[in-house]
Design an enzyme around this catalytic site. Structure first.
Site, PDB file in Angstrom:
ATOM      1  N   HIS A   1     -14.342  -0.879   3.368  1.00 52.74           N
ATOM      2  CA  HIS A   1     -14.321  -1.722   4.561  1.00 52.74           C
ATOM      3  C   HIS A   1     -13.950  -0.937   5.811  1.00 52.74           C
ATOM      4  CE1 HIS A   1     -14.219  -4.535   1.236  1.00 52.74           C
ATOM      5  NE2 HIS A   1     -14.480  -5.543   2.050  1.00 52.74           N
TER       6      HIS A   1
ATOM      7  N   GLU B   1       0.813  -1.220   0.000  1.00 54.94           N
ATOM      8  CA  GLU B   1       0.000   0.000   0.000  1.00 54.94           C
ATOM      9  C   GLU B   1       0.844   1.265   0.000  1.00 54.94           C
ATOM     10  OE1 GLU B   1      -0.226  -2.457   2.242  1.00 54.94           O
ATOM     11  OE2 GLU B   1      -2.060  -3.494   1.652  1.00 54.94           O
TER      12      GLU B   1
ATOM     13  N   ARG C   1     -18.491  -1.934   3.783  1.00 60.07           N
ATOM     14  CA  ARG C   1     -18.648  -3.261   3.216  1.00 60.07           C
ATOM     15  C   ARG C   1     -20.112  -3.691   3.165  1.00 60.07           C
ATOM     16  NH1 ARG C   1     -18.644  -8.444   6.143  1.00 60.07           N
ATOM     17  NH2 ARG C   1     -18.587 -10.073   4.561  1.00 60.07           N
TER      18      ARG C   1
ATOM     19  N   PHE D   1      -5.671   0.082   5.915  1.00 58.42           N
ATOM     20  CA  PHE D   1      -4.374   0.194   5.242  1.00 58.42           C
ATOM     21  C   PHE D   1      -4.252   1.511   4.466  1.00 58.42           C
ATOM     22  CE2 PHE D   1      -5.897  -4.313   5.112  1.00 58.42           C
ATOM     23  CZ  PHE D   1      -5.328  -4.648   6.331  1.00 58.42           C
TER      24      PHE D   1
END
Lengths: 325, 312
Positions: free
Chosen positions: B109, B58, B167, B83
């Site tokens: 998410h 990432e 999500r 992340f």
């Protein structure tokens, strides 16, 4: 003014249609082209119209070193050691290798440069000033409150800086992005990225290297300034990154090992890099930290320390002598 | 009663990228091995030449996006919020924020609606983290319609934008014909002068449900969809403070540093009235079906209703 082709030095000779003359005062980023009657006719950009001789490049590198020492002395802080070790590479890139224009720093098709080891800003600023991106006098404002010459490269305010950098490990990723953009747009500009040999202890460097190798970014050239020292001491004692060349090879790079303080080697490496297809190039440049200043050479202590007035005088004297040769 | 359409905002995000890809040729999308989950796969299928999977890296993805942006591209980078904002905080701050590069971070998410994956993957801190970066725009869209509007606004906005998606499938309540979306302008969905509920993301729908129940108790709640946390719509917040005298904020995130903090900062400096922050109370999340977690952490309509009633 004189034209100085050097016999033992097999470079392209100075060329201009009629009489191309380069000012030997290497501190001048642009010089006057003169006609047969020795009259100045117009200002020419050295990079575009003239190929510099090895001696001219060496003298220019010496001027860049003077700028580094002057800037860091005026700032009373900063990073002379690595700036000096990279000075020959900076000089070759900005005066010879890269397609850049001080009058048009944001030119769309220019070659890109990212100083991933951003703490060597004094080296980058000095070569940019020498090349004419901004006045040399401004170097003494380095790190001063209100100056555009920030402690680490700031692309928002400094002409010729393509990416803000300084947090180690991040610059190579940005350089990879620039190389990728050229591929997307079918442009032929190249991207150069200078990393430190201590910096490559950062994991992000290898994330970027993996991507560059995997995507076959042959328009990317990474240079590792292997001066062997980082803040806490010799790199192989702190956290040994050797063998650096084998690591880049393993990440699908074409690797060239050179003496990074030798203009012949530097030229050969960048010429070779341009011929490589299908993989990026890593130039592992063995250098001397503090190169050119007697008391700074190979001393980790000069990684991030400014010379006092007395040391500054000695340093400038060293460089004056080197420049007079 | 007809079935309400439900769709996860991450799905809307992928659809929006694919929709706008044709209109904006400089739009490029990067992912870090989660394209199927972040739904950038939808863009990849439509524009394979402008999609780049960076693998599980990432930090590098963020730097590549910065480099692409310096060359005129409009990169969207996607990963889980944990992340994209957490692991990446310093890359976002130094490689995107400091040079104010035109990179959009599509973080999916977010929050405890991640569900079964548990605390390691439930980012509660991302709104707070991103809000501290100068020049960063932070948007948390509430439904499918708003995601399309937010993604388009982000493309047209010059500068870094953080977009937060969920999500879990959530109801679609905005009408694309009537939604007027503007970065930095909250939307009043329900009038009322007894209290104000200022919510963002998936909590907006729950806040509306809670307001229905409060009305049955005789409490008229104003409900505001504060889709942009930064820059915050201070005028709308202060109007609510002046006209209701009591504010509740609701976010599927930690109560520290996010929407609740932004509202409290504004109110306390200009017109101090009580501000109660509803969110995750300085704890980590845990594994479980998302709807059960929302109930357990009192972040569904029942939970919000209860928490508000306790302060009336």
């Amino acid at each position: 003014m004189q034209n100085v082709p050097v016999a033992h030095f097999e470079w392209r000779l100075t060329v201009l249609s009629t009489v191309a003359i380069v000012a030997l005062s290497a501190s001048v980023p642009r010089c006057k082209a003169i006609d047969a009657n020795c009259e100045a006719i117009h200002e020419v950009d050295l990079r575009k119209d003239v190929v510099m001789t090895k001696e001219e490049l060496q003298k220019t590198a010496n001027e860049v070193r003077k700028g580094i020492v002057t800037a860091v002395h005026a700032a009373k802080s900063g990073h002379p050691g690595g700036s000096l070790s990279s000075a020959d590479i900076f000089t070759y890139l900005f005066f010879e290798e890269m397609n850049v224009d001080p009058k048009d720093p944001k030119k769309a098709d220019r070659d890109r440069f990212v100083l991933s080891k951003g703490h060597n800003a004094p080296g980058l600023y000095s070569v940019l000033a020498e090349r004419g991106f901004f006045p040399k006098e401004d170097l003494t404002t380095l790190r001063h409150t209100g100056s555009y010459l920030q402690g680490h490269p700031d692309m928002k305010h400094i002409p010729g800086v393509d990416m803000s950098s300084g947090s180690l490990g991040q610059g190579l990723s940005a350089a990879v992005g620039m190389a990728l953009a050229a591929k997307i747009d079918n442009k032929d500009y190249r991207t150069y990225c200078l990393c430190g040999d201590g910096e490559i202890q950062e994991g992000q460097i290898w994330e970027a290297a993996m991507f560059a190798g995997a995507k076959k970014l042959d328009n990317l050239c990474v240079i590792v300034d292997n001066n062997g020292l980082q803040i806490d001491g010799p790199i192989d004692e702190v956290n040994n990154p050797y063998p650096i060349d084998k690591k880049f090879e393993a990440f699908n790079f074409h690797v060239i090992n050179i003496d990074g303080n030798n203009m012949d080697d530097i030229k050969k490496a960048f010429d070779e890099a341009k011929t490589v297809k299908g993989m990026p190039t890593a130039v592992i440049a063995k250098t001397v930290k503090g190169k050119g200043v007697s008391f700074m050479e190979n001393k980790a202590g000069w990684h991030g320390k400014a010379p006092n007035d007395e040391e500054f005088a000695t340093a400038m004297s060293d460089l004056e002598k080197a420049g007079a040769v | 009663m007809s079935e309400v359409k439900k769709i996860a905002t991450r799905e809307s995000y992928g659809n929006a990228l694919a929709k706008f890809g044709a209109e904006y040729p400089d739009l490029v999308v990067l992912d870090a091995d989660l394209a199927n989950a972040t739904k950038t796969q939808i863009f990849k299928n439509a524009f394979p030449d402008r999609f780049f999977d960076c693998g599980i890296a990432e930090a590098n993805m963020t730097g590549i996006a910065a480099g692409l942006a310096t060359c005129g591209k409009i990169p969207f980078i996607s990963s889980f919020a944990m992340f994209a904002a957490g692991r990446n905080f310093e890359q976002v701050r130094n490689s995107i924020g400091y040079p104010q590069l035109n990179v959009k971070i599509g973080a999916t998410h977010a929050g405890i609606t991640v569900g079964e994956d548990g605390a390691t993957h439930q980012s509660l801190e991302d709104i707070a983290l991103m809000r501290t970066i100068p020049g960063m725009t932070v948007i948390v869209p509430a439904d499918d319609t708003e995601v399309f509007a937010a993604v388009k606004a982000a493309i047209e906005h010059k500068g870094p934008v953080y977009l937060r998606f969920s999500r879990a499938a959530s109801p679609v309540f905005y009408d694309p014909e009537t939604l007027k979306f503007e970065i930095g302008k909250g939307i009043t969905l329900r009038e009322g002068n007894d209290i104000a509920i200022i919510a963002c993301g998936v909590e907006v729908n729950y806040a509306l449900e809670a307001a229905d129940r409060l009305e049955k108790d005789g409490v008229k709640a104003r409900v505001i969809d504060m889709h942009t946390i930064k820059p915050l719509d201070k005028d709308l917040v202060l109007k609510a403070a002046a006209e209701t005298g009591k504010i509740f904020t609701v976010e599927e995130a930690t109560v520290i540093g996010g929407l609740g903090s932004a509202v409290a900062e504004t109110v306390s400096e200009n017109n101090p009235v009580p501000v109660y922050r509803i969110g995750v109370n300085d704890v980590f999340g845990e594994s479980g079906p998302w709807a059960e977690l929302m109930k357990k952490y009192k972040l569904d309509a029942d939970g919000i209703y209860e928490q508000i009633k306790a302060k009336l």
